[in-house]
Structure formats: structure tokens, C-alpha cells
Design an enzyme around this catalytic site. Structure first.
Site, PDB file in Angstrom:
ATOM      1  N   ASP A 160     143.786  65.005  42.151  1.00 53.64           N
ATOM      2  CA  ASP A 160     145.158  64.495  42.092  1.00 53.64           C
ATOM      3  C   ASP A 160     146.065  65.287  41.153  1.00 53.64           C
ATOM      4  O   ASP A 160     147.276  65.318  41.349  1.00 53.64           O
ATOM      5  CB  ASP A 160     145.187  62.991  41.764  1.00 53.64           C
ATOM      6  CG  ASP A 160     144.821  62.667  40.320  1.00 53.64           C
ATOM      7  OD1 ASP A 160     144.156  63.500  39.660  1.00 53.64           O
ATOM      8  OD2 ASP A 160     145.181  61.563  39.842  1.00 53.64           O
ATOM      9  N   GLU A 409     132.921  64.012  40.283  1.00 53.37           N
ATOM     10  CA  GLU A 409     132.937  63.239  41.519  1.00 53.37           C
ATOM     11  C   GLU A 409     132.562  64.045  42.758  1.00 53.37           C
ATOM     12  O   GLU A 409     133.273  64.010  43.774  1.00 53.37           O
ATOM     13  CB  GLU A 409     134.303  62.553  41.693  1.00 53.37           C
ATOM     14  CG  GLU A 409     134.604  61.583  40.562  1.00 53.37           C
ATOM     15  CD  GLU A 409     135.745  60.615  40.867  1.00 53.37           C
ATOM     16  OE1 GLU A 409     136.518  60.880  41.798  1.00 53.37           O
ATOM     17  OE2 GLU A 409     135.834  59.588  40.164  1.00 53.37           O
ATOM     18  N   TYR A 464     136.544  52.260  39.084  1.00 52.33           N
ATOM     19  CA  TYR A 464     137.889  51.667  39.049  1.00 52.33           C
ATOM     20  C   TYR A 464     137.899  50.248  39.609  1.00 52.33           C
ATOM     21  O   TYR A 464     138.815  49.871  40.319  1.00 52.33           O
ATOM     22  CB  TYR A 464     138.860  52.579  39.802  1.00 52.33           C
ATOM     23  CG  TYR A 464     139.104  53.872  39.046  1.00 52.33           C
ATOM     24  CD1 TYR A 464     140.088  53.950  38.074  1.00 52.33           C
ATOM     25  CD2 TYR A 464     138.302  54.988  39.267  1.00 52.33           C
ATOM     26  CE1 TYR A 464     140.291  55.108  37.351  1.00 52.33           C
ATOM     27  CE2 TYR A 464     138.495  56.156  38.545  1.00 52.33           C
ATOM     28  CZ  TYR A 464     139.499  56.208  37.588  1.00 52.33           C
ATOM     29  OH  TYR A 464     139.693  57.358  36.868  1.00 52.33           O
ATOM     30  N   GLU A 500     135.014  57.547  33.394  1.00 57.09           N
ATOM     31  CA  GLU A 500     136.384  57.196  33.798  1.00 57.09           C
ATOM     32  C   GLU A 500     136.462  55.714  34.100  1.00 57.09           C
ATOM     33  O   GLU A 500     135.662  55.189  34.879  1.00 57.09           O
ATOM     34  CB  GLU A 500     136.814  57.965  35.066  1.00 57.09           C
ATOM     35  CG  GLU A 500     137.143  59.415  34.836  1.00 57.09           C
ATOM     36  CD  GLU A 500     137.693  60.117  36.085  1.00 57.09           C
ATOM     37  OE1 GLU A 500     138.273  59.435  36.954  1.00 57.09           O
ATOM     38  OE2 GLU A 500     137.506  61.333  36.177  1.00 57.09           O
TER      39      GLU A 500
HETATM   40  C1  BDP Z   1     139.184  59.816  39.846  1.00 57.35           C
HETATM   41  C2  BDP Z   1     139.316  61.284  39.508  1.00 57.35           C
HETATM   42  C3  BDP Z   1     140.508  61.572  38.588  1.00 57.35           C
HETATM   43  C4  BDP Z   1     141.730  60.826  39.074  1.00 57.35           C
HETATM   44  C5  BDP Z   1     141.409  59.335  39.053  1.00 57.35           C
HETATM   45  C6  BDP Z   1     142.598  58.468  39.446  1.00 57.35           C
HETATM   46  O1  BDP Z   1     138.134  61.770  38.920  1.00 57.35           O
HETATM   47  O2  BDP Z   1     140.730  62.957  38.525  1.00 57.35           O
HETATM   48  O3  BDP Z   1     142.858  61.109  38.333  1.00 57.35           O
HETATM   49  O4  BDP Z   1     140.381  59.116  39.981  1.00 57.35           O
HETATM   50  O5  BDP Z   1     142.737  58.178  40.630  1.00 57.35           O
HETATM   51  O6  BDP Z   1     138.598  59.650  41.071  1.00 57.35           O
HETATM   52  O7  BDP Z   1     143.365  58.117  38.571  1.00 57.35           O
END
Ligand code: BDP
Length: 596
Positions: A160, A409, A464, A500
Site C-alpha cells: 500500500d 506477508e 487486523y 502488525e
Molecule cells: C498489512 C501490510 C501493511 C499495510 C497494512 C494496512 O503489511 O504494509 O500498510 O496491512 O493495511 O497487510 O494498513
């Protein structure tokens, strides 16, 4: 690879500043290594994209030209003259007048051109750099270039963050004697109160002698020979939060005369994964911190010392003891700074986007298999290998670097992942047997379908729940997150960390309910994650995504970039920054709840 520094036998001059600049369609009819006929000047170091108002430059796909005059210092007679680029994103051809003197692919690692005999000391030449920003199946990170209906090239990629390009790090000219020290490798162990240091010096003909000097200037050990070891009694260890660095003064000697000299800093520390623990100097270490980006207003990915200092200040203010160089190696000065300030680094390659499943949306089923001769095959892996070699060569001596993260990823849930990654893991362990390895696992990969986690030492997980899935439902998110993380711990019996977790947040938006995008939701989202982490015994660390908001490519789910920052892009704290500060301050590498 040695970094560039002055020594008693070496000089350095900087070529940073303003360079003539043009995109290839505007470079004029002359051969492009002739004087560029252009009204534009670009700053070095900086990405070029945000410097100009012209959209054609910002979104240009292909080659841009940088040019300046350079004079080799006249005092460098009889010396080697080397030109060093910290990075050129993503590929470079370098010309001295009309002569091609270097080519390099890979946007985040340094490379050099030996100008000895090409330009004489005292002489001036025209330095031209062709910068290519295209990402393909043969580059790391990968991407695809297609031709649009208007006949222009279009770039797409599988990450992204915005594809900033240009000469983003310093350019320097340096001299060495004709016989010179090429490389130094230092590894350390601890034996009771002593440090055991192994070193290897690659150098031209001559005898090698080394001495270790502590921070007070006292010589604490001496040795002779290109390869050897020595003990430092009552050693001061390099510790997270309490850095201590020694100088290894290396001299190449001939007939009693010092032919070349170089000082390599090193820290004495050990890193080890034992069972489900991550140990630094034999003590369990709990990572608190962030995934970051090199990303600032106007400069893009250009290195900036003021931002370097400020970002570290803010991280330390939050109680962060570590960060991951998401999603590419950062400027060497960042690691030097981390070495000096005791900040722990997970050093990541630029292999982000080896995952066509992401294109399938949240189903995780891509239109094509990720790993195949038609998609990411031998050519991609060869580029990945080359990138790993260059990363380890550059960063192997940094005590702050405690782990290599060899991809972000990847489609580790897909067939072909094992064949792709096994040779890369083997190579990295050969290049550096001292540091653990990891990769950051995508949400589609879980303990039940991941095909590569057993090859690595630490399970680094990106998740997430509560954002991309179970949006606004933190109770459900808490449940699935816990099951997911426990699954990894149970199947692999290795340390687990979160590399993350984050929620996009619009600063100033508030809500009494669980409202995604509000500042309260970001804090509640993090708190939910933290409750789960604290219940899992194998858990060794938490890196919030992201330290700061950052620029992205266009997309309907991004409003002026990715807003998962705990700080805004101009480094103002959102509420979550204060919440993290409350959780992290005073932990000193211990797991929350285990403070005493
Ligand atoms: C993850 C990626 C990261 C993105 C993040 C997002 O590793 O680079 O910025 O998602 O969507 O999958 O914020």
C-alpha cells in the site's frame, strides 16, 4: 560492506545537494549523458515525486535523470576513488561523462562505482544517474508494468505504501589507499563477565592488526591476523536501552607502515531463541514498539537527520524499545543511531507483496498462484537472494539488529511457498549464523495452513481483527485473535510476536461508541489486542502498525494515505500514543504484568 567514514587514510566528500533533473520524455534530443537541458533541480537525498507540482513527474513510470558536476579532490593522487550511493530506488545506471561506471538493481541497499583511473584527481566530470522506478516480477519488491490505453506505462504493485523513487540517500565520494581494507565482520559471545569477540578482515596484501578500544579510549584487547578472536574482561554489554559500543581499530600494515586504517564500531551482546523465549544477553526480551516507514512530507522516502532524531525521541517517549524496518532496509544512519541509543531493530528486506492472494480481496484466494514460473518464480527468488546478500553484508555488524525479517506477508499459506523460502532461509543462515530469522505472516496464513513457519525461529504475526474483519466488534475480534495466536504457539512451540496490529484513525474524531476511525476506537482496539497478548505465555512482543501515518498509492480505502499511525504524518500524537506510553513506560524489556 564497510560504511563510508573518514579515517587517518581515507577522505570523504558529500555530493548531496541540488542536481539537474528530468524525466526521460523531457530529457531532450541529446544523448542523455550530455548536459541535461532542463529547468528542474531535485534535492538529494529525497524522493523526487513530491518535489514538483507536475503530475506527469509525480506519477512517471520509467527513467528519470539526475545530473551534476563533480570534481575529484586534487589531493587524492595515487588513491582509489570510489563513488557510493546509499540507495537509488529502484535501479540505477551511473555514468561518468559518457562512460557507464555502475549498474545496480534494488532500491534500498548501497552500491559503489570505482572511479580510479576513470577520472583523475583534480579533474571535473559530469555525473549522470538514470533512475528507474519500475517494479516487475524480477525486482524486490515486485510489481507489474502494463501499458494503458493512452500508450503510457502504468505501474501496479502489491503493497500500500506509495512507490516513492529517486536518490533517497546520500551520495558520497571517498578515497582509500590502493591497498585497502575491504570488509570487516565482527561477532560476539559472552563468557561470564568477559566478552568473546571473533573478527575477520578482508583486505589487500599486508599484515592485519586490530585493537578494541572502549568508550573511555582505553585499549582493552589487541590481536594480529586477518582472522582471529580476543577476550574483553569485565566487558560492558550492549543492552537494549543501555547501549555500549567499542571501536575495533583495524590496520593494514606493511613493513611497519600503516597502509590503510578503518574503525568499525561493535557492541558485545548475544541473541538467542530458546524454547518460546527471545533472549538478549541471556535475558528474556519483550519487544515494544512499531512497524515504521521511511516517509515524511515533501521528502518522501528521502533520509532526513532531523526526522531521524525526532522519530527516535517520540518512540522513546512512548516507551518503545524496538521497531521493525517495514518494509525495506532503512538508511544506514538509522541503524547507527539505534546502535548508539540501545534501540532494538528487526531488520526487514524489501520483499513485500509476494502474495497474489491479497488481490483476491479478503477471500485470500488470488486469481493466480503466487509462486509459479509465470508469477513469482526463479527470477524473483534470484532477486530476493541478491537483496538478502546485500542486506546482510551492509547490516551484519550492527548490535541493534537482533533478527532478520526476510519477507512481509508472503503467501505462506499457498503451495510453492516452501520451495520458494527454504533456499532463502538456508542462504540467510549461511550469511549470518548468529541472528534468528522471521517473516511477518499475513492474515490468510494461520497455524492450520501455513507452510513455512517451522523453517524460522520466531512467529511474527500481522493481524487486523477489529479492523479489516470484525470491524467495530471488538468482543468478537478478541475471541478470534486469541484462538488464532494460541494456534500458532501450540503448533510450532516458538516465540510469538505481533508485528502488525492497528486501526486507521482520523485525528480529532471522537465517539462514545466503538466507532472505527475515532481516536477512542484506536485506543480500544490496541487495548483489546493487549489483553490477548498478556494471556499468552509464548508472547514476546508487540509492534503497533504504524508509528505514523504515511503516503500510499491511490485507493478507495485510503484517504490521504494510511492513517494507522499513532502519530500523524507530521508527528502529532493521537490519543493512542498516550495509551501506549502508559502501557510501555518502565517495562525495560519485561513483559507487561511481569514488572517485579
Ligand atoms: C498489512 C501490510 C501493511 C499495510 C497494512 C494496512 O503489511 O504494509 O500498510 O496491512 O493495511 O497487510 O494498513
Amino acid at each position: 560492506m564497510l560504511s563510508v567514514t573518514t579515517t587517518s587514510t581515507r577522505d570523504v566528500t558529500s555530493l548531496d545537494g541540488l542536481w539537474r533533473f528530468a524525466i526521460d520524455s523531457r530529457a531532450g534530443d541529446e544523448p542523455w549523458t550530455a548536459r541535461l537541458d532542463t529547468p528542474l533541480e531535485a534535492a538529494v537525498p529525497a524522493s523526487y515525486n513530491d518535489l514538483f507540482t507536475d503530475p506527469e513527474i509525480r506519477d512517471h513510470v520509467g527513467i528519470t535523470w539526475y545530473q551534476r558536476q563533480v570534481r575529484i579532490p586534487r589531493g587524492w593522487v595515487g588513491q582509489r576513488t570510489v563513488l557510493r550511493f546509499g540507495s537509488v530506488t529502484h535501479a540505477a545506471k551511473v555514468y561518468a561523462d559518457d562512460r557507464l561506471v555502475a549498474e545496480h538493481t534494488g532500491g534500498y541497499t548501497p552500491f559503489e562505482a570505482d572511479l580510479t583511473g576513470v577520472v583523475e584527481p583534480g579533474a571535473e566530470f559530469r555525473l549522470t544517474v538514470a533512475v528507474d522506478n519500475r517494479l516487475t516480477a524480477e525486482t524486490i519488491p515486485p510489481g507489474t508494468v502494463s501499458v494503458g490505453q493512452d500508450g503510457r506505462e502504468k505501474q501496479s504493485y502489491l503493497h500500500d505504501f506509495y512507490n516513492y523513487a529517486g536518490i533517497a540517500r546520500s551520495v558520497r565520494l571517498y578515497s582509500t589507499p590502493p591497498r585497502f581494507i575491504e570488509d570487516i565482520t565482527v561477532t560476539t559471545e559472552v563468557d561470564g563477565s568477559a566478552g568473546l569477540v571473533d573478527y575477520r578482515v578482508d583486505a589487500g596484501e599486508g599484515a592485519v592488526r586490530v585493537r578494541a578500544v572502549d568508550e573511555s579510549g582505553a585499549v582493552v584487547a589487541e590481536a594480529e591476523g586477518a582472522q582471529g578472536s580476543f577476550r574483553i574482561e569485565d566487558v560492558e554489554l550492549w543492552r537494549p536501552g543501555a547501549a555500549y559500543l567499542y571501536d575495533l581499530v583495524v590496520e593494514l600494515v606493511d613493513g611497519g607502515e600503516v597502509v590503510d586504517a578503518y574503525t568499525q564500531q561493535f557492541g558485545v551482546r548475544t541473541v538467542e531463541v530458546r524454547g518460546a523465549q527471545f533472549l538478549i544477553n541471556g535475558e528474556p526480551f519483550y519487544f515494544t514498539g512499531f512497524g515504521k516507514h521511511e516517509d515524511t512530507v515533501v521528502r518522501g522516502k528521502g533520509h532526513d537527520q532531523a526526522h531521524l532524531v525526532h522519530d527516535f525521541q517520540l518512540m522513546q517517549w512512548c516507551g518503545a524499545n524496538s521497531f521493525r524496518t517495514a518494509h525495506y532496509p532503512y538508511d544506514e544512519e538509522v541503524l547507527d543511531f539505534a546502535d548508539r541509543h540501545g534501540i532494538v531493530v528487526i531488520d526487514e528486506t524489501a520483499a513485500v507483496g509476494l502474495n497474489l492472494g491479497v488481490q483476491g480481496g479478503l477471500t485470500g484466494i488470488g486469481p493466480q498462484p503466487t509462486f509459479s514460473p509465470e508469477t513469482f518464480g526463479d527470477a524473483t527468488r534470484a532477486a530476493h537472494e541478491q537483496h538478502l546478500r546485500e542486506l546482510v553484508a551492509r547490516d551484519k555488524n550492527h548490535p541493534s539488529v537482533v533478527m532478520w525479517c526476510i519477507a512481509n506477508e508472503p503467501a505462506s499459506n499457498e503451495d510453492g511457498a516452501r520451495e520458494y523460502f527454504e533456499p532463502l532461509v538456508k542462504l540467510t543462515r549461511e550469511l549470518d549464523p548468529t541472528r534468528p530469522l522471521t517473516y511477518a505472516a499475513v492474515m490468510f496464513a494461520h497455524a492450520g495452513n501455513d507452510q513455512i513457519a517451522d523453517l524460522f525461529d520466531v512467529l511474527a504475526i500481522n493481524r487486523y481483527y477489529g479492523w479489516y474483519v470484525f470491524t467495530g466488534d471488538l468482543a468478537a475480534a478478541e475471541d478470534v485473535l486469541e484462538q488464532d495466536l494460541r494456534g500458532w504457539a501450540q503448533r510450532f512451540g516458538k516465540p510469538v510476536m505481533m508485528t502488525e496490529y492497528g486501526a486507521d484513525t482520523q485525528p480529532g474524531l471522537h465517539s462514545v461508541w466503538d466507532a472505527p476511525w475515532s481516536e477512542e476506537y484506536q485506543s480500544d482496539f490496541l487495548a483489546m489486542n493487549h489483553r490477548v497478548f498478556d494471556r499468552i505465555p509464548e508472547f514476546v512482543g508487540e509492534h503497533v502498525w504504524n508509528f505514523a501515518d504515511f503516503a500510499t498509492g491511490p485507493g478507495i480505502h485510503r484517504v490521504d494515505g494510511n492513517k494507522k499511525g499513532v502519530f500523524t504524518r507530521d508527528r502529532k500524537p493521537k490519543s493512542a500514543a498516550f495509551a501506549l506510553r502508559r502501557r510501555w513506560t518502565g517495562l525495560d524489556g519485561r513483559k507487561p504484568g511481569q514488572n517485579d
